[in-house]
Design an enzyme around this catalytic site. Structure first.
Site, mmCIF file in Angstrom:
data_model
loop_
_atom_site.group_PDB
_atom_site.id
_atom_site.type_symbol
_atom_site.label_atom_id
_atom_site.label_comp_id
_atom_site.label_asym_id
_atom_site.label_seq_id
_atom_site.Cartn_x
_atom_site.Cartn_y
_atom_site.Cartn_z
ATOM 1 N N ASP A 429 0.825 -1.206 0.000
ATOM 2 C CA ASP A 429 0.000 0.000 0.000
ATOM 3 C C ASP A 429 0.861 1.258 0.000
ATOM 4 O O ASP A 429 1.939 1.302 0.596
ATOM 5 C CB ASP A 429 -0.887 -0.017 1.246
ATOM 6 C CG ASP A 429 -1.798 1.176 1.345
ATOM 7 O OD1 ASP A 429 -2.619 1.363 0.425
ATOM 8 O OD2 ASP A 429 -1.688 1.921 2.326
ATOM 9 N N GLU A 482 1.318 -0.476 -5.158
ATOM 10 C CA GLU A 482 0.340 0.564 -5.444
ATOM 11 C C GLU A 482 1.141 1.871 -5.508
ATOM 12 O O GLU A 482 1.413 2.499 -4.481
ATOM 13 C CB GLU A 482 -0.725 0.650 -4.353
ATOM 14 C CG GLU A 482 -1.829 1.644 -4.707
ATOM 15 C CD GLU A 482 -2.355 2.432 -3.519
ATOM 16 O OE1 GLU A 482 -3.376 3.121 -3.675
ATOM 17 O OE2 GLU A 482 -1.741 2.376 -2.443
#
Length: 751
Positions: A429, A482
């Site tokens: 993330d 990401e």
């Protein structure tokens, strides 16, 4: 020589030689929970030749005795030396005594205890040194709470890194949460505190009580290495040891390690476990891990997805964070069951040939008092300077990647999920926030690196080490970034200067194409570049095309709700867009609910609206996604050259006026191709000619306007033969019937 009066084994006073007494103030320091070296005071101590003294801190005891190991013989009744419960017994013994403590707590039969301070050190020097080795499994193998047989006795070995604390104790159900009972031994060479506690059991709750560098009492801290944790709002760690499982997925693990993931079909179903499905008749509770093994896994298998990506299931206190603010990185959340239940879930996925990807959050952590923040009274895991150590957008701390123990802790966590839980991928993330020191910061709110730049050099090194480690120890695992910027080489190998991720989310493709599809068809001719621009960089990384949870929250509406037009056009646009996505180069990711045309925005507190499948339009979207996955997996041209420019060729990219685009996907076998055509207007087009490089029959394998998907059923009667009429600079062509607001796949096999 000074004589001192002492107690003999029979309680008779006698004279003896000078004794080794406690240092001044040591008794009071232990009794008041201030002593940082408990083994120098507590436990058995030889104070003269043939004479031993056993000292114990038993705050809740009414009385205590030292007894033989079998409990049959009282060696000495203990004297209470301090009102807080400091007990002492002196007795003769030629050798180090093997004893137990018989303790009367008043409300029950006396307990027979093994003295924790009668044991030697739990950790060896190599283990302590390895905690600084980035890539080692030592953090989860050494630190935390592990069931162990130590010196012939069963119990748990506790260890925690807190180098600046002046005292650390284990507190829990087993000692009344009293920090005076079980202070730990400091290993000065590594800043690690350790203690073996006999008799504690799996399922009991515990935390660490710490005094800061100045002796100030800190909030109780959960174990950073806890393998299980209490359900919110409770915050204790749970004794369980590392998860053990008799794995039956050997065939899956072997197949997973074979070949190159870039050449395999990867179609990911992204799920928030707490809201995929609820049980309304039971206070709208979420499903358990075992219930999801029985319901979610078969659904993913039926839908043809290859992987299931879970929003973070590491333990977190706040439901509204969706798991992105974890406090226990090594513990599957107890919201849905135990670690063993989660192992069962993973096993069920592998039995169905579905890989599990975990959303992993190494970039920041929450400020909850029981968490990692100011863990030992100093900024241990985080930077002290808020310009480096505090994330303004999320109100969280940022890890200090430049500290070896912190990077080792995080890399070990990545290893842990891959090795202990057999997970098949980690989606990392917020990578952009980790790459840039000035991420979301104004001038003066960040500190440049040693070269004056904005690159976070320590974080970059951490990510490279993490990727190298995971790929080396777990063959076939994927790491996915990401990352929303144009940072070069995110999915390139570290030896080539890249970050070493296996794949990168293509955020640019997502933003451009969603912007395009939201426009009314009459205006799309002016935004044609949003469809084509992504192909300029489509092969610079190994991309995954993400329609994730982030695109259906915070007022953005559902994917269906973004589509323009009336009811029919909304569904046609949605189907056309999904077809375009599955035919486009890149692996696929779709968030739950999008596959049925969910009408409302995602809400983490409620279920997907499964009742919508009673309506033909919604059932049609679901059937289309299933069929898209089938052809994507079955036709090599649609996946095996996803990451290679040689696997793609534009057929028509410049027909802005009709909002039609067409392209070729090529397999490794010459002549193995799929022609994909999208018509993003509501106008059917008969006899639309497209040049193709190969002659032959082109079978229509997907038509998003088909009647079975609740479309208008305009198409090409299952396929058509090419003609020798040249078109678009190619020797052959197809004369197609293009359905309105639709995407069509035509497959050709053979040389």
């Amino acid at each position: 020589m000074t004589d001192t009066r002492i107690a003999s084994p029979k309680g008779i006073l006698r004279h003896g030689p000078q004794l080794a007494e406690l240092p001044h103030g040591a008794l009071e320091a232990v009794a008041e929970g201030r002593h940082g070296d408990p083994f120098a005071v507590l436990g058995p101590h030889k104070i003269a030749q043939g004479l031993w003294e056993v000292r114990a801190m038993l705050p809740a005891a009414r009385s205590a005795s030292v007894v033989s190991a079998d409990g049959a013989t009282v060696l000495q009744v203990m004297e209470r030396r301090h009102p807080n419960g400091f007990y002492v017994a002196r007795f003769s013994s030629r050798e180090r005594p093997d004893y137990r403590l018989r303790v009367d707590y008043g409300s029950q039969l006396p307990a027979l205890l093994v003295d924790p301070y009668g044991f030697g050190s739990v950790l060896n020097d190599a283990d302590v040194r390895a905690l600084r080795d980035v890539g080692s499994d030592a953090p989860f193998r050494v630190l935390g709470a592990h069931p162990r047989r130590h010196e012939g006795v069963e119990g748990f070995a506790f260890a925690v890194w807190a180098p600046n604390a002046s005292r650390v104790s284990v507190v829990g159900d087993f000692n009344g949460w009293d920090g005076r009972c079980h202070p730990m031994r400091l290993r000065h060479d590594g800043g690690v505190w350790e203690l073996f506690i006999p008799g504690v059991e799996v399922g009991q709750h515990y935390k660490f009580e710490l005094l800061g560098p100045n002796g100030n009492l800190l909030p109780l801290k959960a174990d950073p290495m806890a393998f299980a944790a209490q359900l919110r709002p409770e915050t204790a760690s749970i004794l369980t040891g590392t998860a053990s499982h008799d794995w039956q997925d050997g065939d899956w693990m072997t197949r997973r390690a074979e070949g190159d993931p870039r050449k395999k079909p990867v179609s990911v179903y992204e799920v928030h476990l707490g809201s995929w499905a609820r049980v309304p008749e039971e206070e709208n509770r979420s499903l358990t891990y075992r219930e999801m093994a029985d319901k979610l896994i078969p659904y993913v298998e039926e839908m043809g997805f290859t992987h299931l990506e879970l929003l973070p299931i590491t333990e977190h206190p706040f439901d509204g964070s969706w798991g992105y603010q974890p406090t226990a990185l090594f513990a599957p959340t107890s919201r849905f069951g135990t670690p063993q239940d989660f192992l069962h879930f993973v096993e069920a996925a592998h039995a169905a040939e579905i890989g599990i990807i975990l959303d992993w959050v190494p970039g920041h952590f929450p400020i909850d008092a029981h968490g990692l923040g100011e863990f030992d009274g100093t900024h241990l895991y985080e930077h002290a300077d808020p310009r480096q150590g505090f994330h303004q957008d999320w109100g969280t701390y940022i890890y200090n990647f430049g500290r070896a123990e912190v990077s080792a802790f995080l890399v070990a966590n990545a290893r842990f999920w891959a090795e202990r839980y057999h997970l098949d991928g980690l989606r990392v993330d917020a990578v952009a926030s980790m790459l840039y020191l000035d991420y979301s910061r104004k001038h003066g709110e960040w500190i440049p690196n040693r070269y004056g730049g904005n690159e976070n050099l320590e974080s970059i090194d951490f990510m490279r080490r993490m990727n190298e480690t995971v790929y080396s120890v777990s063959p076939g695992v994927m790491t996915i970034a990401e990352e929303s910027t144009s940072w070069p080489g995110v999915s390139h190998p570290t030896y080539a200067g890249g970050l070493g991720f296996g794949f990168k989310w293509n955020m640019g493709w997502m933003h451009d194409t969603l912007h395009y599809i939201q426009n009314d068809p009459i205006h799309r001719r002016y935004h044609h570049h949003d469809l084509t621009f992504g192909l300029l960089y489509a092969f610079s990384e190994n991309f995954i095309l993400p329609i994730s949870h982030d695109e259906v929250v915070h007022g953005k509406g559902s994917l269906f709700d973004r589509m323009p037009g009336d009811e029919w056009q909304k569904f046609a646009n949605l189907r056309a867009y999904l077809g375009f996505m599955w035919a486009h180069p890149g692996k696929k990711l779709l968030f739950m609910g999008c596959e049925i045309g969910q009408r409302k925005e995602w809400n983490f507190n409620s279920s997907v609206d499964w009742h919508l499948l009673e309506q033909p339009f919604h059932a049609g979207v679901k059937d289309l996604v299933r069929d898209l996955n089938v052809v994507y997996r079955d036709i090599p041209a649609l996946h095996e050259r996803d990451c290679e420019a040689s696997g793609f060729e534009w057929l028509i990219s410049d027909d802005n006026d009709t909002s039609v685009i067409a392209w070729l996907r090529k397999g490794a076998t010459d002549g193995d191709v799929v022609v994909a055509i999208s018509n993003f207007t509501p106008i059917p087009r008969e006899g639309y000619r497209i040049g193709v490089p190969h002659p032959g029959f082109y079978r229509e394998v997907i038509n998003t306007d088909a009647a079975c998907y609740a479309g208008s059923n305009v198409g090409n009667s299952g396929g058509l033969h090419s003609s020798d009429s040249p078109s678009h600079g190619r020797p052959h062509s197809l004369s197609l019937n293009l359905p309105p607001l639709a995407t069509v796949f035509l497959e050709r096999r053979g040389s």
